[in-house]
Design a protein around this motif. Sequence first.
Motif, PDB file in Angstrom:
ATOM      1  N   ARG A 151       0.813  -1.214   0.000  1.00 53.31           N
ATOM      2  CA  ARG A 151       0.000   0.000   0.000  1.00 53.31           C
ATOM      3  C   ARG A 151       0.850   1.268   0.000  1.00 53.31           C
ATOM      4  O   ARG A 151       0.330   2.358  -0.262  1.00 53.31           O
ATOM      5  N   MET A 152       2.141   1.137   0.289  1.00 53.04           N
ATOM      6  CA  MET A 152       3.023   2.300   0.232  1.00 53.04           C
ATOM      7  C   MET A 152       3.316   2.695  -1.215  1.00 53.04           C
ATOM      8  O   MET A 152       3.462   3.876  -1.533  1.00 53.04           O
ATOM      9  N   ALA A 153       3.403   1.706  -2.089  1.00 50.65           N
ATOM     10  CA  ALA A 153       3.787   1.984  -3.477  1.00 50.65           C
ATOM     11  C   ALA A 153       2.600   2.037  -4.427  1.00 50.65           C
ATOM     12  O   ALA A 153       2.738   2.519  -5.552  1.00 50.65           O
ATOM     13  N   LEU A 154       1.441   1.566  -3.982  1.00 53.22           N
ATOM     14  CA  LEU A 154       0.303   1.427  -4.885  1.00 53.22           C
ATOM     15  C   LEU A 154      -0.898   2.241  -4.429  1.00 53.22           C
ATOM     16  O   LEU A 154      -1.157   2.358  -3.229  1.00 53.22           O
ATOM     17  N   GLN A 155      -1.602   2.789  -5.393  1.00 49.62           N
ATOM     18  CA  GLN A 155      -2.842   3.513  -5.159  1.00 49.62           C
ATOM     19  C   GLN A 155      -4.013   2.596  -5.510  1.00 49.62           C
ATOM     20  O   GLN A 155      -3.996   1.935  -6.542  1.00 49.62           O
ATOM     21  N   ALA A 156      -5.022   2.546  -4.654  1.00 48.05           N
ATOM     22  CA  ALA A 156      -6.166   1.669  -4.898  1.00 48.05           C
ATOM     23  C   ALA A 156      -7.462   2.444  -4.750  1.00 48.05           C
ATOM     24  O   ALA A 156      -7.576   3.345  -3.909  1.00 48.05           O
ATOM     25  N   GLU A 157      -8.431   2.092  -5.582  1.00 46.20           N
ATOM     26  CA  GLU A 157      -9.758   2.706  -5.505  1.00 46.20           C
ATOM     27  C   GLU A 157     -10.808   1.600  -5.608  1.00 46.20           C
ATOM     28  O   GLU A 157     -10.777   0.789  -6.539  1.00 46.20           O
ATOM     29  N   ILE A 158     -11.728   1.572  -4.659  1.00 49.55           N
ATOM     30  CA  ILE A 158     -12.729   0.507  -4.593  1.00 49.55           C
ATOM     31  C   ILE A 158     -13.749   0.643  -5.719  1.00 49.55           C
ATOM     32  O   ILE A 158     -14.270   1.733  -5.978  1.00 49.55           O
ATOM     33  N   LEU A 159     -14.012  -0.472  -6.384  1.00 50.07           N
ATOM     34  CA  LEU A 159     -15.077  -0.534  -7.383  1.00 50.07           C
ATOM     35  C   LEU A 159     -16.327  -1.205  -6.836  1.00 50.07           C
ATOM     36  O   LEU A 159     -17.441  -0.805  -7.139  1.00 50.07           O
ATOM     37  N   GLU A 160     -16.142  -2.245  -6.038  1.00 44.14           N
ATOM     38  CA  GLU A 160     -17.277  -3.017  -5.549  1.00 44.14           C
ATOM     39  C   GLU A 160     -16.912  -3.696  -4.233  1.00 44.14           C
ATOM     40  O   GLU A 160     -15.794  -4.172  -4.069  1.00 44.14           O
ATOM     41  N   THR A 161     -17.853  -3.716  -3.314  1.00 47.22           N
ATOM     42  CA  THR A 161     -17.687  -4.397  -2.037  1.00 47.22           C
ATOM     43  C   THR A 161     -18.715  -5.502  -1.937  1.00 47.22           C
ATOM     44  O   THR A 161     -19.906  -5.271  -2.133  1.00 47.22           O
ATOM     45  N   SER A 162     -18.245  -6.710  -1.642  1.00 43.53           N
ATOM     46  CA  SER A 162     -19.132  -7.875  -1.657  1.00 43.53           C
ATOM     47  C   SER A 162     -18.978  -8.674  -0.365  1.00 43.53           C
ATOM     48  O   SER A 162     -17.897  -9.160  -0.052  1.00 43.53           O
ATOM     49  N   PRO A 163     -20.061  -8.839   0.408  1.00 47.73           N
ATOM     50  CA  PRO A 163     -19.997  -9.625   1.655  1.00 47.73           C
ATOM     51  C   PRO A 163     -20.063 -11.124   1.362  1.00 47.73           C
ATOM     52  O   PRO A 163     -20.485 -11.557   0.286  1.00 47.73           O
ATOM     53  N   TYR A 164     -19.638 -11.901   2.342  1.00 40.65           N
ATOM     54  CA  TYR A 164     -19.720 -13.356   2.239  1.00 40.65           C
ATOM     55  C   TYR A 164     -21.133 -13.828   2.570  1.00 40.65           C
ATOM     56  O   TYR A 164     -21.791 -13.288   3.465  1.00 40.65           O
ATOM     57  N   ARG A 165     -21.587 -14.866   1.842  1.00 40.36           N
ATOM     58  CA  ARG A 165     -22.854 -15.522   2.123  1.00 40.36           C
ATOM     59  C   ARG A 165     -22.667 -17.029   1.984  1.00 40.36           C
ATOM     60  O   ARG A 165     -21.698 -17.487   1.376  1.00 40.36           O
ATOM     61  N   LEU A 166     -23.606 -17.780   2.550  1.00 38.44           N
ATOM     62  CA  LEU A 166     -23.518 -19.231   2.518  1.00 38.44           C
ATOM     63  C   LEU A 166     -24.301 -19.779   1.336  1.00 38.44           C
ATOM     64  O   LEU A 166     -25.458 -19.429   1.123  1.00 38.44           O
ATOM     65  N   TRP A 167     -23.652 -20.665   0.547  1.00 35.11           N
ATOM     66  CA  TRP A 167     -24.306 -21.344  -0.566  1.00 35.11           C
ATOM     67  C   TRP A 167     -24.752 -22.735  -0.112  1.00 35.11           C
ATOM     68  O   TRP A 167     -23.975 -23.474   0.507  1.00 35.11           O
ATOM     69  N   LEU A 168     -25.979 -23.092  -0.470  1.00 31.94           N
ATOM     70  CA  LEU A 168     -26.564 -24.354  -0.036  1.00 31.94           C
ATOM     71  C   LEU A 168     -27.327 -25.010  -1.187  1.00 31.94           C
ATOM     72  O   LEU A 168     -27.864 -24.316  -2.050  1.00 31.94           O
ATOM     73  N   PRO A 169     -27.420 -26.348  -1.180  1.00 25.70           N
ATOM     74  CA  PRO A 169     -28.273 -27.007  -2.169  1.00 25.70           C
ATOM     75  C   PRO A 169     -29.741 -26.911  -1.755  1.00 25.70           C
ATOM     76  O   PRO A 169     -30.056 -26.724  -0.583  1.00 25.70           O
ATOM     77  N   MET A 170     -30.621 -27.028  -2.714  1.00 30.24           N
ATOM     78  CA  MET A 170     -32.054 -27.047  -2.401  1.00 30.24           C
ATOM     79  C   MET A 170     -32.372 -28.218  -1.466  1.00 30.24           C
ATOM     80  O   MET A 170     -31.808 -29.299  -1.598  1.00 30.24           O
TER      81      MET A 170
END
Length: 302
Positions: free
Chosen positions: A156-175
């Motif tokens: 992070r000292m050498a690189l500039q970052a800009e957020i495009l999208e934030t995605s939370p974790y969710r649980l995937w399950l079978p029917m």
Amino acid sequence: MAFTLRQIQYFVAVAEQGSVTRAAQNLSISQSSVTEALKELETDLGVELFERHPRGLTITHNGHQFLRHATKILASVSDARTSFSGQQSALSGTLNIGVTSLVAGYVLSDLLARYRRACPGIEVSAIEDNGGYLEHLLVGGELDVAVMVISNLRDRMALQAEILETSPYRLWLPMGHPLVSADIISVADIAREPLIMLTVDEIEENTGKLLSALGARPHVAFRTRSVEAVRSLVATGAGVALLPDLVYRPWSLEGDRIESRDVSGSLPVVQVGMVWRKGSSLPQAARDFVGIAESMRSGRIR
């Protein structure tokens, strides 16, 4: 009353920032204006987009679904304005971009399509690799910009970052899985299930850290670098998966249904963003790419 573009812009800003206060600061407007716009939007749609709690806001599943539509709406309006603004110039040159595996199929395709329409004279060269190697190429000047998971950005000292999208974790399950009908799903519930682990872009590391921090030891049934393999394995009952909502789709390639559920507790998020070298003078082609990505992210209409 139909919702407005301004309400959509405010909604996207709050979804990205996770806070009305921060969104209002970024938009340079009052918090009350943002709050009122969100209430009007929820009333018009007939769903709750955010869950309110003392610590702030958490986007709901309906909110995530609408966020996909909202970003597309704002990007389409931006495209329409650009087509009349004379920005499709005869600019020529090259753009060297990097992308991580998780991002390539879920973020980059739409962004590249919009960039090519706006800058048809630019030759685009793209490389897909892990985040650490892309950071190395950026610092060395071999890439102009990268679109990648930035949650665990190292330099992070050498690189500039800009957020495009934030995605939370969710649980995937079978029917038909018992947890599909549960009122509350805890991390302890997940620990008792066979887990399908995705091993790209530090997802495995993040999932392991999460479960370890909460005292749960997962039973990993299968590790794979393929999101489609995860879908098929979950859908056929081989296990469950804990993954960012960014990559969720309700069907496997075989046509089997996959359910997605919230998990109680404080789960991490995956941040996808643009990265470039700090202090570097980006070529015009790269500046245009960043500008188009920003318009897709924040809904700034040009």
